[in-house]
Write a protein that holds these residues in place. Structure first.
Motif, PDB file in Angstrom:
ATOM      1  N   ASP A 146       1.984   1.684  -3.583  1.00  0.00           N
ATOM      2  CA  ASP A 146       1.246   2.512  -4.563  1.00  0.00           C
ATOM      3  C   ASP A 146       1.183   3.815  -4.208  1.00  0.00           C
ATOM      4  O   ASP A 146       1.059   4.484  -5.135  1.00  0.00           O
ATOM      5  N   ASP A 147       1.128   4.274  -3.180  1.00  0.00           N
ATOM      6  CA  ASP A 147       1.115   5.732  -2.619  1.00  0.00           C
ATOM      7  C   ASP A 147       2.361   6.797  -3.092  1.00  0.00           C
ATOM      8  O   ASP A 147       1.775   7.750  -4.048  1.00  0.00           O
ATOM      9  N   ALA A 180       0.458  -1.465   0.182  1.00  0.00           N
ATOM     10  CA  ALA A 180       0.123  -0.154   0.359  1.00  0.00           C
ATOM     11  C   ALA A 180       0.804   1.136  -0.041  1.00  0.00           C
ATOM     12  O   ALA A 180       0.578   2.089  -0.713  1.00  0.00           O
ATOM     13  N   ILE A 181       2.108   1.266   0.758  1.00  0.00           N
ATOM     14  CA  ILE A 181       2.891   2.430   0.406  1.00  0.00           C
ATOM     15  C   ILE A 181       3.252   2.944  -0.492  1.00  0.00           C
ATOM     16  O   ILE A 181       3.253   3.640  -1.231  1.00  0.00           O
ATOM     17  N   THR A 198       1.725   6.734  -7.280  1.00  0.00           N
ATOM     18  CA  THR A 198       0.904   7.444  -7.931  1.00  0.00           C
ATOM     19  C   THR A 198       1.103   8.734  -7.225  1.00  0.00           C
ATOM     20  O   THR A 198       1.025   9.106  -8.319  1.00  0.00           O
ATOM     21  N   ARG A 199       1.312   9.096  -6.675  1.00  0.00           N
ATOM     22  CA  ARG A 199       2.410  10.615  -6.117  1.00  0.00           C
ATOM     23  C   ARG A 199       3.866  11.211  -7.061  1.00  0.00           C
ATOM     24  O   ARG A 199       3.692  12.061  -7.058  1.00  0.00           O
TER      25      ARG A 199
END
Length: 91
Positions: A83-84, A80-81, A87-88
């Motif tokens: 993915d973040d 999840a980290i 995305t950023r």
């Protein structure tokens, strides 16, 4: 652990045996390296390190918990980290 249920929250990731994997395509090579650099910082904080293969602007990532013999909650937390971070950076 219900891996398939956890993967529903991480649609970019897929299970392959005792690993989860994702491919990230960055806008360019410098951005790919910045993504890897940010992942490295978070991985150190968690003391949990992904396998990362860098091919120009494509990152192939794999997560598993080797000392536990397979997938754990830590793998899904780091996914999840990642993915973040991706995305950023527009990946």
């Amino acid at each position: 652990m219900d891996v398939e249920s956890k993967l529903k929250d991480l649609p970019e990731w897929r299970r392959e045996g005792d690993e989860i994997r994702r491919t990230v395509t960055a806008p360019d090579f410098p951005t790919a390296i910045r993504i890897v650099d940010e992942i490295a910082v978070k991985a150190e904080e968690l003391n949990h390190h992904p396998d990362i293969d860098i091919r120009w602007r494509t990152l192939n990532l794999a997560l598993t918990t080797h000392d536990q013999g397979g997938l754990t909650d830590l793998d899904f937390t780091l996914a999840a980290i990642i993915d973040d971070i991706a995305t950023r950076h527009g990946a």
